[in-house]
Scaffold this motif. Structure first.
Motif, PDB file in Angstrom:
ATOM      1  N   SER A 134       0.825  -1.213   0.000  1.00 15.23           N
ATOM      2  CA  SER A 134       0.000   0.000   0.000  1.00 15.23           C
ATOM      3  C   SER A 134       0.858   1.260   0.000  1.00 15.23           C
ATOM      4  O   SER A 134       0.509   2.264  -0.633  1.00 15.23           O
ATOM      5  N   TRP A 135       1.986   1.219   0.705  1.00 16.85           N
ATOM      6  CA  TRP A 135       2.906   2.358   0.777  1.00 16.85           C
ATOM      7  C   TRP A 135       3.454   2.707  -0.601  1.00 16.85           C
ATOM      8  O   TRP A 135       3.439   3.862  -1.025  1.00 16.85           O
ATOM      9  N   ASN A 136       3.924   1.694  -1.323  1.00 11.66           N
ATOM     10  CA  ASN A 136       4.486   1.927  -2.654  1.00 11.66           C
ATOM     11  C   ASN A 136       3.412   2.317  -3.663  1.00 11.66           C
ATOM     12  O   ASN A 136       3.668   3.107  -4.582  1.00 11.66           O
ATOM     13  N   LEU A 137       2.215   1.765  -3.506  1.00 10.53           N
ATOM     14  CA  LEU A 137       1.103   2.166  -4.378  1.00 10.53           C
ATOM     15  C   LEU A 137       0.783   3.642  -4.191  1.00 10.53           C
ATOM     16  O   LEU A 137       0.532   4.367  -5.157  1.00 10.53           O
ATOM     17  N   LEU A 138       0.827   4.098  -2.945  1.00 12.24           N
ATOM     18  CA  LEU A 138       0.588   5.518  -2.666  1.00 12.24           C
ATOM     19  C   LEU A 138       1.676   6.379  -3.302  1.00 12.24           C
ATOM     20  O   LEU A 138       1.386   7.449  -3.852  1.00 12.24           O
ATOM     21  N   GLY A 139       2.906   5.918  -3.245  1.00  9.32           N
ATOM     22  CA  GLY A 139       4.005   6.641  -3.884  1.00  9.32           C
ATOM     23  C   GLY A 139       3.812   6.749  -5.384  1.00  9.32           C
ATOM     24  O   GLY A 139       4.062   7.800  -5.992  1.00  9.32           O
ATOM     25  N   LEU A 140       3.345   5.663  -5.996  1.00  5.96           N
ATOM     26  CA  LEU A 140       3.082   5.682  -7.432  1.00  5.96           C
ATOM     27  C   LEU A 140       1.941   6.644  -7.752  1.00  5.96           C
ATOM     28  O   LEU A 140       1.984   7.372  -8.757  1.00  5.96           O
TER      29      LEU A 140
END
Length: 341
Positions: free
Chosen positions: A124-130
Motif C-alpha cells: 500500500s505504501w508503494n502504491l501511494l508513492g506511485l
C-alpha cells in the motif's frame, strides 16, 4: 525473492495450512462481485478523472498548481526513499499467532529490498508513492503548458480555458489522469486500513506477545502513520482528489491480490517449507476464524472507502475553509495513527 528447499521424506509433518473451503468461497465471491463492476468503472472514470479534479489545488490562493505538483512529487520521493532506507538486511519477523493456531511462531528473515516488500504495508505504501508520482507529474505538466500559453501540438497561443480543453483531449493526459484517480482511490482507503489495523489489532497483540520494538522502528512508524496523513492532506488540503463510491471494487481487489499472495507464499518463508503467515489474522489454520477475519477486513475496508467518499460532503457541510479542512484532517488522522505504547 525466496529460497525454496523441497521437504525431504524425513522432515517432520507440518500442519495443513491450505485455506479452508469457506475462506476460498468468500474470497472468490468477493472477487467475482468486484470484477463485475470493473466495466462500469472503466466506462465512467473520465467523468471524474479531469484536470479540475486531479490537477487543481483546493486553495489556489495559497497553493499554485506548480506547488501542488511539486508537493506530490516530494511525497512520492519520500515514500520510495523510505522504502529503500527501510530495507534492512537484518529484518527478522516473529508472528505472534492467535490461540488455537496450528502454526509455530518462528523467526522469519525478511531482510533486503525484495523481501521487505512482502508486507501489505509495503504494498500500500508503494502504491501511494506511485499515485503521488502520477498526479504530481500531471499537475506540473499542465502548469507548464498553461504558463507557456501554447498548444502542445501546434504551438498556437490560447487562453487558459481553451488550453485546458485541448490538454484534456490529449490521449496521454487522459491516461495519466485516469491512472492518478484509480491509484489514489485504491491507495487511500487501503492506507487507512493499514493504519487502523496497526493501531487497533497489531499493536495490542504485540504488547501481549513479543513486544512492540519492531513496530516502533522509525521507517515502520512512518509507513503506518504518515501514509494516512498524506492521503488526508491530499483530500483536505492539497488537490482534493475525489473518491467515488462507484469505484468501490478497486480497494478490495487490491486486498484480494495480497490474500492470494499470502496463500501462495505460506510454505516459502522458511527453508524447511513449514507454513508461516506475515499477519496473524491471515492464518488459515484457524478454521472459521480465518474466514471471519477476512470478512471483517473486507467490511472495514469498505467502511474506510466510504469515509473517503464522504469526506468531501462533510467538509461542505461544515462550511469549508482552511481551518475546517485542517481540523477534519487532523481529527481523522488522530483516530487511526499510533506512535507509542
Amino acid at each position: 525473492f525466496y529460497t525454496y528447499h523441497p521437504i525431504s521424506m524425513s522432515s517432520p509433518a507440518f500442519p495443513n495450512a491450505n485455506p479452508p473451503w469457506h475462506s476460498v468461497s468468500l474470497v472468490l465471491i468477493v472477487f467475482a462481485l468486484c470484477i463485475s463492476s470493473v466495466p462500469n468503472i472503466a466506462s465512467s472514470i473520465d467523468t471524474v478523472a479531469t484536470i479540475e479534479t486531479c490537477a487543481t489545488p483546493l486553495f489556489p490562493t495559497l497553493i499554485s498548481r506548480a506547488a501542488l505538483g511539486w508537493i506530490r512529487l516530494l511525497f512520492s520521493l519520500f515514500i520510495f526513499g523510505v522504502t529503500i532506507i527501510g530495507s534492512d538486511k537484518n529484518n527478522v519477523l516473529q508472528v505472534n499467532y492467535m490461540k488455537g493456531s496450528k502454526l509455530r511462531s518462528l523467526p522469519l528473515n525478511l531482510g533486503g529490498l525484495l523481501k521487505s516488500q512482502a508486507f501489505f504495508t509495503s504494498w500500500s505504501w508503494n502504491l501511494l508513492g506511485l499515485s503521488f508520482a502520477f498526479s504530481g507529474l500531471v499537475a506540473l505538466y499542465i502548469d507548464q503548458q498553461i504558463s507557456n500559453g501554447t498548444s502542445p501540438n501546434e504551438g498556437e497561443e490560447f487562453d487558459e480555458s481553451q488550453l485546458l480543453e485541448i490538454l484534456s483531449s490529449q490521449i496521454y493526459i487522459r491516461y495519466a489522469l485516469r491512472a492518478s484517480m484509480i491509484l489514489f482511490e485504491t491507495a487511500a482507503p487501503v492506507s487507512m486500513l493499514v493504519s487502523a489495523v496497526v493501531r487497533y489489532a497489531l499493536w495490542p497483540k504485540a504488547l501481549k506477545g513479543n513486544g512492540t520494538d519492531n513496530l516502533k522502528k522509525v521507517h515502520i512508524l512512518i509507513q503506518h502513520n504518515v501514509n494516512i496523513i498524506m492521503c488526508l492532506a491530499e483530500v483536505g488540503l492539497l488537490g482534493g482528489m475525489k473518491v467515488r463510491f462507484t469505484d468501490l471494487a478497486l480497494a478490495p481487489l487490491f486486498g484480494l491480490a495480497y490474500i492470494f499472495f499470502s496463500w501462495s507464499m505460506k510454505n516459502k518463508w522458511l527453508e524447511s517449507g513449514e507454513p508461516q503467515f506475515l499477519y496473524f489474522f491471515l492464518d488459515t489454520t484457524l478454521g472459521k476464524t480465518s474466514s471471519i477475519a477476512l470478512g471483517l477486513l473486507v467490511i472495514v475496508l469498505t467502511l474506510f472507502y466510504a469515509i473517503f467518499v464522504l469526506i468531501d460532503d462533510l467538509l461542505l457541510f461544515l462550511g469549508g475553509g482552511l481551518v475546517i479542512h485542517l481540523t477534519v484532517v487532523v481529527g481523522i488522522a488522530t483516530l487511526v495513527c499510533r506512535f507509542r505504547d
